[in-house]
Design an enzyme around this catalytic site. Structure first.
Site, PDB file in Angstrom:
ATOM      1  N   SER A   1       0.849  -1.197   0.000  1.00 36.49           N
ATOM      2  CA  SER A   1       0.000   0.000   0.000  1.00 36.49           C
ATOM      3  C   SER A   1       0.880   1.241   0.000  1.00 36.49           C
ATOM      4  O   SER A   1       1.625   1.485   0.963  1.00 36.49           O
ATOM      5  CB  SER A   1      -0.891   0.006   1.241  1.00 36.49           C
ATOM      6  OG  SER A   1      -1.372   1.320   1.445  1.00 36.49           O
TER       7      SER A   1
ATOM      8  N   HIS B   1      -1.233  -1.373  -4.204  1.00 34.53           N
ATOM      9  CA  HIS B   1      -2.502  -1.007  -3.564  1.00 34.53           C
ATOM     10  C   HIS B   1      -2.525   0.509  -3.324  1.00 34.53           C
ATOM     11  O   HIS B   1      -1.588   1.084  -2.769  1.00 34.53           O
ATOM     12  CB  HIS B   1      -2.607  -1.761  -2.236  1.00 34.53           C
ATOM     13  CG  HIS B   1      -3.897  -1.611  -1.511  1.00 34.53           C
ATOM     14  ND1 HIS B   1      -5.022  -2.349  -1.820  1.00 34.53           N
ATOM     15  CD2 HIS B   1      -4.254  -0.806  -0.480  1.00 34.53           C
ATOM     16  CE1 HIS B   1      -6.002  -2.011  -0.999  1.00 34.53           C
ATOM     17  NE2 HIS B   1      -5.572  -1.073  -0.181  1.00 34.53           N
TER      18      HIS B   1
ATOM     19  N   ASP C   1      -4.692   3.619  -1.689  1.00 36.46           N
ATOM     20  CA  ASP C   1      -5.739   3.935  -0.718  1.00 36.46           C
ATOM     21  C   ASP C   1      -6.292   5.336  -0.946  1.00 36.46           C
ATOM     22  O   ASP C   1      -5.627   6.335  -0.663  1.00 36.46           O
ATOM     23  CB  ASP C   1      -5.175   3.831   0.702  1.00 36.46           C
ATOM     24  CG  ASP C   1      -5.001   2.380   1.122  1.00 36.46           C
ATOM     25  OD1 ASP C   1      -5.977   1.619   1.001  1.00 36.46           O
ATOM     26  OD2 ASP C   1      -3.900   2.019   1.553  1.00 36.46           O
TER      27      ASP C   1
ATOM     28  N   MET D   1      -8.908   8.108   0.110  1.00 39.13           N
ATOM     29  CA  MET D   1      -9.727   8.494   1.279  1.00 39.13           C
ATOM     30  C   MET D   1     -10.242   9.914   1.081  1.00 39.13           C
ATOM     31  O   MET D   1      -9.495  10.782   0.616  1.00 39.13           O
ATOM     32  CB  MET D   1      -8.885   8.433   2.548  1.00 39.13           C
ATOM     33  CG  MET D   1      -8.225   7.080   2.783  1.00 39.13           C
ATOM     34  SD  MET D   1      -7.354   7.054   4.360  1.00 39.13           S
ATOM     35  CE  MET D   1      -6.527   5.463   4.226  1.00 39.13           C
TER      36      MET D   1
ATOM     37  N   HIS E   1      -8.394   1.067  -3.765  1.00 35.74           N
ATOM     38  CA  HIS E   1      -9.315   0.875  -2.637  1.00 35.74           C
ATOM     39  C   HIS E   1      -9.990   2.215  -2.345  1.00 35.74           C
ATOM     40  O   HIS E   1      -9.358   3.145  -1.864  1.00 35.74           O
ATOM     41  CB  HIS E   1      -8.478   0.373  -1.449  1.00 35.74           C
ATOM     42  CG  HIS E   1      -9.238   0.197  -0.177  1.00 35.74           C
ATOM     43  ND1 HIS E   1      -8.618  -0.044   1.032  1.00 35.74           N
ATOM     44  CD2 HIS E   1     -10.579   0.201   0.094  1.00 35.74           C
ATOM     45  CE1 HIS E   1      -9.529  -0.158   1.990  1.00 35.74           C
ATOM     46  NE2 HIS E   1     -10.721  -0.002   1.448  1.00 35.74           N
TER      47      HIS E   1
ATOM     48  N   MET F   1     -12.127   4.438  -0.351  1.00 32.88           N
ATOM     49  CA  MET F   1     -12.771   4.725   0.938  1.00 32.88           C
ATOM     50  C   MET F   1     -13.418   6.100   0.817  1.00 32.88           C
ATOM     51  O   MET F   1     -13.040   7.071   1.482  1.00 32.88           O
ATOM     52  CB  MET F   1     -11.706   4.701   2.049  1.00 32.88           C
ATOM     53  CG  MET F   1     -11.230   3.299   2.366  1.00 32.88           C
ATOM     54  SD  MET F   1      -9.640   3.268   3.219  1.00 32.88           S
ATOM     55  CE  MET F   1      -8.544   3.288   1.809  1.00 32.88           C
TER      56      MET F   1
ATOM     57  N   MET G   1     -11.472  -5.811   5.667  1.00 29.66           N
ATOM     58  CA  MET G   1     -10.701  -4.819   6.429  1.00 29.66           C
ATOM     59  C   MET G   1     -10.376  -5.411   7.797  1.00 29.66           C
ATOM     60  O   MET G   1     -11.271  -5.770   8.566  1.00 29.66           O
ATOM     61  CB  MET G   1     -11.504  -3.526   6.606  1.00 29.66           C
ATOM     62  CG  MET G   1     -11.688  -2.703   5.341  1.00 29.66           C
ATOM     63  SD  MET G   1     -10.167  -2.337   4.444  1.00 29.66           S
ATOM     64  CE  MET G   1      -9.214  -1.433   5.680  1.00 29.66           C
TER      65      MET G   1
ATOM     66  N   GLY H   1      -8.813   4.146   7.308  1.00 29.66           N
ATOM     67  CA  GLY H   1      -8.495   5.563   7.503  1.00 29.66           C
ATOM     68  C   GLY H   1      -7.018   5.834   7.689  1.00 29.66           C
ATOM     69  O   GLY H   1      -6.538   6.887   7.287  1.00 29.66           O
ATOM     70  N   PHE H   2      -6.308   4.886   8.272  1.00 24.84           N
ATOM     71  CA  PHE H   2      -4.896   5.141   8.584  1.00 24.84           C
ATOM     72  C   PHE H   2      -4.067   3.866   8.453  1.00 24.84           C
ATOM     73  O   PHE H   2      -4.577   2.767   8.700  1.00 24.84           O
ATOM     74  CB  PHE H   2      -4.759   5.668  10.025  1.00 24.84           C
ATOM     75  CG  PHE H   2      -5.550   6.925  10.254  1.00 24.84           C
ATOM     76  CD1 PHE H   2      -5.041   8.165   9.882  1.00 24.84           C
ATOM     77  CD2 PHE H   2      -6.831   6.861  10.797  1.00 24.84           C
ATOM     78  CE1 PHE H   2      -5.790   9.320  10.067  1.00 24.84           C
ATOM     79  CE2 PHE H   2      -7.585   8.010  10.992  1.00 24.84           C
ATOM     80  CZ  PHE H   2      -7.059   9.250  10.616  1.00 24.84           C
ATOM     81  N   GLY H   3      -2.809   4.045   8.090  1.00 20.71           N
ATOM     82  CA  GLY H   3      -1.866   2.941   8.118  1.00 20.71           C
ATOM     83  C   GLY H   3      -1.345   2.752   9.540  1.00 20.71           C
ATOM     84  O   GLY H   3      -1.619   3.556  10.431  1.00 20.71           O
ATOM     85  N   GLY H   4      -0.635   1.661   9.733  1.00 21.21           N
ATOM     86  CA  GLY H   4       0.070   1.452  10.996  1.00 21.21           C
ATOM     87  C   GLY H   4      -0.796   1.088  12.183  1.00 21.21           C
ATOM     88  O   GLY H   4      -0.370   1.213  13.329  1.00 21.21           O
TER      89      GLY H   4
ATOM     90  N   ASP I   1      -6.633  -6.408   4.463  1.00 25.98           N
ATOM     91  CA  ASP I   1      -5.993  -5.084   4.488  1.00 25.98           C
ATOM     92  C   ASP I   1      -6.017  -4.521   5.903  1.00 25.98           C
ATOM     93  O   ASP I   1      -7.087  -4.276   6.453  1.00 25.98           O
ATOM     94  CB  ASP I   1      -6.765  -4.162   3.527  1.00 25.98           C
ATOM     95  CG  ASP I   1      -6.136  -2.791   3.379  1.00 25.98           C
ATOM     96  OD1 ASP I   1      -5.075  -2.526   3.952  1.00 25.98           O
ATOM     97  OD2 ASP I   1      -6.745  -1.975   2.643  1.00 25.98           O
ATOM     98  N   GLY I   2      -4.812  -4.310   6.439  1.00 26.14           N
ATOM     99  CA  GLY I   2      -4.691  -3.648   7.736  1.00 26.14           C
ATOM    100  C   GLY I   2      -3.920  -4.460   8.752  1.00 26.14           C
ATOM    101  O   GLY I   2      -4.331  -5.577   9.087  1.00 26.14           O
ATOM    102  N   GLY I   3      -2.780  -3.925   9.176  1.00 23.77           N
ATOM    103  CA  GLY I   3      -2.002  -4.590  10.217  1.00 23.77           C
ATOM    104  C   GLY I   3      -1.336  -5.886   9.770  1.00 23.77           C
ATOM    105  O   GLY I   3      -1.029  -6.738  10.614  1.00 23.77           O
TER     106      GLY I   3
ATOM    107  N   SER J   1       2.873  -0.399   6.199  1.00 26.17           N
ATOM    108  CA  SER J   1       4.019  -0.193   7.097  1.00 26.17           C
ATOM    109  C   SER J   1       5.046  -1.310   6.996  1.00 26.17           C
ATOM    110  O   SER J   1       6.251  -1.040   7.013  1.00 26.17           O
ATOM    111  CB  SER J   1       3.544  -0.132   8.552  1.00 26.17           C
ATOM    112  OG  SER J   1       2.355   0.564   8.666  1.00 26.17           O
TER     113      SER J   1
END
Ligand code: DX5
Ligand code: ZN
Length: 222
Positions: free
Chosen positions: A10, A35, A37, A39, A68, A70, A139, A144-147, A177-179, A200
């Site tokens: 991403s 990817h 993102d 937003m 993606h 959002m 998700m 809304g946010f990375g990390g 997607d996420g973490g 990240s």
């Protein structure tokens, strides 16, 4: 049956002063998709990028661009993103009162159609379109946010979706997607994910992007 596993870095976590170089580093290291993102500051609290950056990504790589969305009213911008070079357009069910029509619009633009759902949205919300889509994105953080920290309940959701897709649409990609990191990837892989978004873990890897991609691609071999 799951597809060949895909790693999709991403660019949200990339250094935008050298976006082309960061994307090239991902590609050289073996990333499969890029990817992107998007937003809008409404559906999610953060504001990121639009078709202009997708066009820049298109000129930086031949890899598929996994976009993606959002954003509220994604139907108003689908054509712009397709023209900018998106290969896959994924919309949130929470933003689409006419989800069936929106998926059809994406296909009419010759893009792969994806649908995604927030951690708080049940699978039943997308059940009526599961047989139609090319990709389902789970998700595993609130968008809304990375990390952010991986939400463990995502594993059971993925396993249930894998089973539903196996019966109604076995060739659709099941993406998470996420973490996603070296630590969390194995459990979502075992649950049936075949496309893995990582921000990240790729771009903020202490030894650089090449190593970030290598570590996650290695984890996908098992
Ligand atoms: C979150 C985005 C993700 C994010 C992932 O709203 O959709 O793609 O960039 O970032 P990491 O891998 O850092 O959780
Ligand atoms: Zn994303």
């Amino acid at each position: 049956m799951p597809n060949t596993p895909i790693l999709a870095p991403s660019i949200l976590a990339a250094d935008f002063t050298k976006l082309g170089a960061d994307i090239a580093a991902c590609e050289a290291a073996g990333a499969d998709w890029i990817h992107v993102d998007v937003m809008d500051g409404h559906f999610v609290p953060n504001l990121t990028l639009g078709p202009f950056i997708v066009d820049a990504c298109r000129r930086a790589t031949d890899l598929p661009l996994d976009v993606h969305l959002m954003i509220e009213k994604p139907e108003n911008l689908l054509e712009d993103f397709a023209k900018a070079g998106a290969d896959r357009l994924t919309v949130h069910v929470e933003t689409c009162p006419h989800l069936h029509r929106t998926i059809q619009q994406i296909k009419d633009l010759d893009c792969k159609a994806g649908v995604t759902l927030n951690p708080g949205t049940p699978i039943s919300a997308i059940e009526p379109v599961l047989h139609l889509v090319d990709l389902v994105l789970v998700m595993s953080v609130n968008p809304g946010f990375g990390g952010q920290v991986f939400i463990e309940e995502s594993v059971a959701k993925i396993a249930e979706l894998r089973s539903r897709l196996d019966s109604v649409n076995p060739h659709a990609w099941l993406e998470v997607d996420g973490g996603i990191s070296e630590a969390t990837l194995p459990k979502v892989r075992s649950a049936g994910t075949d496309a893995f978004v990582a921000g990240s873990a790729v771009f903020n890897h202490p030894d650089g992007i090449t190593e970030g991609v290598r570590v996650l691609k290695s984890a996908l071999k098992f």
